[in-house]
Design a protein around this motif. Structure first.
Motif, PDB file in Angstrom:
ATOM      1  N   ALA A 123      25.667  27.251  54.316  1.00  0.00           N
ATOM      2  CA  ALA A 123      26.564  27.441  53.172  1.00  0.00           C
ATOM      3  C   ALA A 123      26.836  26.061  52.563  1.00  0.00           C
ATOM      4  N   VAL A 124      26.351  25.858  51.342  1.00  0.00           N
ATOM      5  CA  VAL A 124      26.416  24.526  50.715  1.00  0.00           C
ATOM      6  C   VAL A 124      27.763  24.369  50.007  1.00  0.00           C
ATOM      7  N   SER A 125      28.622  23.544  50.609  1.00  0.00           N
ATOM      8  CA  SER A 125      30.022  23.476  50.183  1.00  0.00           C
ATOM      9  C   SER A 125      30.338  22.219  49.375  1.00  0.00           C
ATOM     10  N   LYS A 126      29.312  21.509  48.945  1.00  0.00           N
ATOM     11  CA  LYS A 126      29.541  20.279  48.167  1.00  0.00           C
ATOM     12  C   LYS A 126      30.422  20.574  46.949  1.00  0.00           C
ATOM     13  N   THR A 127      31.257  19.615  46.614  1.00  0.00           N
ATOM     14  CA  THR A 127      32.230  19.644  45.502  1.00  0.00           C
ATOM     15  C   THR A 127      33.465  20.512  45.786  1.00  0.00           C
ATOM     16  N   LEU A 130      23.495  17.479  56.606  1.00  0.00           N
ATOM     17  CA  LEU A 130      23.401  16.624  55.425  1.00  0.00           C
ATOM     18  C   LEU A 130      22.144  17.030  54.660  1.00  0.00           C
ATOM     19  N   ILE A 131      22.318  17.425  53.400  1.00  0.00           N
ATOM     20  CA  ILE A 131      21.183  17.936  52.617  1.00  0.00           C
ATOM     21  C   ILE A 131      20.860  17.046  51.422  1.00  0.00           C
ATOM     22  N   GLY A 132      21.638  15.967  51.227  1.00  0.00           N
ATOM     23  CA  GLY A 132      21.394  15.081  50.087  1.00  0.00           C
ATOM     24  C   GLY A 132      20.777  13.771  50.539  1.00  0.00           C
ATOM     25  N   LEU A 139      10.736  20.861  58.223  1.00  0.00           N
ATOM     26  CA  LEU A 139      10.535  20.293  56.889  1.00  0.00           C
ATOM     27  C   LEU A 139      11.516  20.925  55.915  1.00  0.00           C
ATOM     28  N   MET A 140      11.857  20.175  54.877  1.00  0.00           N
ATOM     29  CA  MET A 140      12.788  20.663  53.853  1.00  0.00           C
ATOM     30  C   MET A 140      12.211  20.352  52.485  1.00  0.00           C
ATOM     31  N   ILE A 141      12.511  21.206  51.506  1.00  0.00           N
ATOM     32  CA  ILE A 141      12.057  20.929  50.135  1.00  0.00           C
ATOM     33  C   ILE A 141      13.122  21.358  49.129  1.00  0.00           C
ATOM     34  N   VAL A 142      13.236  20.546  48.078  1.00  0.00           N
ATOM     35  CA  VAL A 142      13.992  20.931  46.885  1.00  0.00           C
ATOM     36  C   VAL A 142      12.978  20.943  45.739  1.00  0.00           C
ATOM     37  N   PRO A 143      12.385  22.097  45.461  1.00  0.00           N
ATOM     38  CA  PRO A 143      11.351  22.134  44.421  1.00  0.00           C
ATOM     39  C   PRO A 143      11.968  21.969  43.032  1.00  0.00           C
ATOM     40  N   GLY A 158      14.724  27.261  49.760  1.00  0.00           N
ATOM     41  CA  GLY A 158      15.401  28.369  49.108  1.00  0.00           C
ATOM     42  C   GLY A 158      16.862  28.048  48.868  1.00  0.00           C
ATOM     43  N   MET A 159      17.315  28.254  47.617  1.00  0.00           N
ATOM     44  CA  MET A 159      18.691  28.038  47.197  1.00  0.00           C
ATOM     45  C   MET A 159      19.182  29.339  46.544  1.00  0.00           C
ATOM     46  N   SER A 160      20.352  29.285  45.894  1.00  0.00           N
ATOM     47  CA  SER A 160      20.954  30.538  45.411  1.00  0.00           C
ATOM     48  C   SER A 160      19.995  31.414  44.621  1.00  0.00           C
ATOM     49  N   HIS A 161      19.205  30.800  43.737  1.00  0.00           N
ATOM     50  CA  HIS A 161      18.444  31.649  42.828  1.00  0.00           C
ATOM     51  C   HIS A 161      17.043  31.983  43.338  1.00  0.00           C
ATOM     52  N   VAL A 184      17.923  28.643  54.836  1.00  0.00           N
ATOM     53  CA  VAL A 184      18.159  28.681  53.393  1.00  0.00           C
ATOM     54  C   VAL A 184      19.487  27.990  53.104  1.00  0.00           C
ATOM     55  N   ARG A 185      19.527  27.259  51.997  1.00  0.00           N
ATOM     56  CA  ARG A 185      20.720  26.472  51.646  1.00  0.00           C
ATOM     57  C   ARG A 185      21.327  27.065  50.385  1.00  0.00           C
ATOM     58  N   VAL A 186      22.457  27.757  50.547  1.00  0.00           N
ATOM     59  CA  VAL A 186      23.003  28.546  49.446  1.00  0.00           C
ATOM     60  C   VAL A 186      24.424  28.091  49.124  1.00  0.00           C
ATOM     61  N   GLY A 187      24.620  27.632  47.886  1.00  0.00           N
ATOM     62  CA  GLY A 187      25.938  27.185  47.442  1.00  0.00           C
ATOM     63  C   GLY A 187      26.565  28.148  46.454  1.00  0.00           C
ATOM     64  N   THR A 188      26.049  28.143  45.227  1.00  0.00           N
ATOM     65  CA  THR A 188      26.651  28.892  44.126  1.00  0.00           C
ATOM     66  C   THR A 188      26.867  30.375  44.446  1.00  0.00           C
ATOM     67  N   ALA A 189      25.918  31.006  45.098  1.00  0.00           N
ATOM     68  CA  ALA A 189      26.035  32.449  45.371  1.00  0.00           C
ATOM     69  C   ALA A 189      27.170  32.755  46.349  1.00  0.00           C
ATOM     70  N   ALA A 197      30.302  28.880  40.746  1.00  0.00           N
ATOM     71  CA  ALA A 197      29.757  27.714  40.039  1.00  0.00           C
ATOM     72  C   ALA A 197      30.541  26.465  40.419  1.00  0.00           C
ATOM     73  N   ARG A 198      29.810  25.363  40.498  1.00  0.00           N
ATOM     74  CA  ARG A 198      30.476  24.084  40.780  1.00  0.00           C
ATOM     75  C   ARG A 198      30.927  23.459  39.476  1.00  0.00           C
ATOM     76  N   GLU A 199      32.130  22.870  39.516  1.00  0.00           N
ATOM     77  CA  GLU A 199      32.582  22.102  38.357  1.00  0.00           C
ATOM     78  C   GLU A 199      32.808  20.699  38.824  1.00  0.00           C
TER      79      GLU A 199
HETATM   80  C1  PLP Z   1      23.352  21.948  45.912  1.00  0.00           C
HETATM   81  C2  PLP Z   1      22.193  22.126  46.814  1.00  0.00           C
HETATM   82  C3  PLP Z   1      21.824  23.395  47.290  1.00  0.00           C
HETATM   83  C4  PLP Z   1      22.531  24.677  46.886  1.00  0.00           C
HETATM   84  O1  PLP Z   1      22.281  24.973  45.556  1.00  0.00           O
HETATM   85  P1  PLP Z   1      22.785  26.364  44.906  1.00  0.00           P
HETATM   86  O2  PLP Z   1      21.889  26.539  43.741  1.00  0.00           O
HETATM   87  O3  PLP Z   1      24.207  26.149  44.510  1.00  0.00           O
HETATM   88  O4  PLP Z   1      22.630  27.406  45.927  1.00  0.00           O
HETATM   89  C5  PLP Z   1      20.755  23.473  48.160  1.00  0.00           C
HETATM   90  N1  PLP Z   1      20.072  22.385  48.555  1.00  0.00           N
HETATM   91  C6  PLP Z   1      20.387  21.148  48.124  1.00  0.00           C
HETATM   92  C7  PLP Z   1      19.594  19.987  48.594  1.00  0.00           C
HETATM   93  C8  PLP Z   1      21.443  20.980  47.245  1.00  0.00           C
HETATM   94  O5  PLP Z   1      21.755  19.741  46.810  1.00  0.00           O
END
Ligand code: PLP
Length: 247
Positions: A44-48, A89-91, A172-176, A215-218, A231-236, A240-242
């Motif tokens: 659960a991606v809780s950033k912000t 840590l995902i960033g 392994l991890m990817i942010v496509p 894999g992220m929210s969408h 899977v790393r899911v924040g927005t869902a 939405a993050r502000e």
């Molecule tokens: C913010 C973030 C996510 C989550 O993104 P959502 O679209 O909000 O689900 C997943 N992975 C990384 C690396 C992120 O920075």
């Protein structure tokens, strides 16, 4: 102090419902792919979001939380407790934040250079931390603005990790790149899985098969169809993050 987290719009009672919904969608995607849903870990991606929102997610059953900035995560992890969740840590990790990251996180998903691996290994030894699980973040798109190591530079990093006493290569991890249509992302997930399979055959991973964080929210359902185990899911989950002005 709360300004650092921006203006948050999430309603706490929504979190439990959203979390259940995401969990059900994960299970359905796994079943469609003939996989056992228990093979997929939800981060659960809780950033912000502020600690109260993280607390609500933990109370609703979130076991693993993902944060993308060490400094932002620090105050939240201290407030909620190191043992309140498993912290990923995902960033991108800057070298001057490596010690803090070792102290705060259970898993670092964003390892992307030999230099960073060397530093993390040395710090683990200094800090008396016997094991640190890492994922290598792979950049398959050659996007200069994104972190991640190009596929062509993976070999020396993996060779170094084989020599480490403390670092454990878990996967392994990817942010496509972002596409509106998650189907456009599918080839990236397929490619990462193929790389993972090759590396697993060479015994590169501490846990045999090797995890795939993708894999992220969408697009997490497509990622699960292609073999995601994380899977790393924040927005869902959190809405939405502000971001506060200046962030
Ligand atoms: C913010 C973030 C996510 C989550 O993104 P959502 O679209 O909000 O689900 C997943 N992975 C990384 C690396 C992120 O920075």
């Amino acid at each position: 102090m709360n300004a650092r987290f921006g203006i948050f719009v999430v309603v706490v009672s929504d979190i439990e419902r959203n979390l259940n919904e995401v969990t059900e969608r994960i299970a359905a995607a796994a079943s469609r792919a003939g996989r056992d849903p228990s093979e997929v870990t939800l981060v659960a991606v809780s950033k912000t979001h502020p600690p109260s929102v993280l607390r609500a997610a933990i109370d609703a059953g979130a076991l693993v939380l993902g944060e993308n900035k060490v400094q932002e995560a620090e105050s939240k992890i201290i407030e909620l407790g190191r043992d309140a969740a498993t912290w990923h840590l995902i960033g991108h990790l800057q070298s001057n934040k490596a010690r803090k990251a070792v102290q705060l996180f259970d898993v670092i998903e964003s390892l992307d250079s030999v230099e960073l691996a060397q530093r993390l290994e040395r710090i683990c030894i200094e800090e008396g931390r016997s094991e640190l699980a890492v994922f290598i973040q792979v950049d398959l798109a050659g996007e200069e603005t994104k972190s991640g190591i190009p596929e062509t530079e993976l070999a020396p990093l993996i060779e170094f990790l084989r020599t480490c006493k403390c670092l454990r290569l878990n996967g392994l991890m990817i942010v496509p790149p972002f596409f509106d249509d998650p189907e456009t992302t599918r080839p990236y997930f397929k490619r990462l899985r193929a790389i993972r399979d090759e590396l697993a055959a060479k015994g590169a991973f501490s846990s045999g098969r090797g995890e795939l964080s993708m894999g992220m929210s969408h697009d997490f359902e497509v990622a699960i169809e292609e073999g995601a185990t994380v899977v790393r899911v924040g927005t869902a989950i959190f809405g939405a993050r502000e971001y506060a002005a200046g962030n």
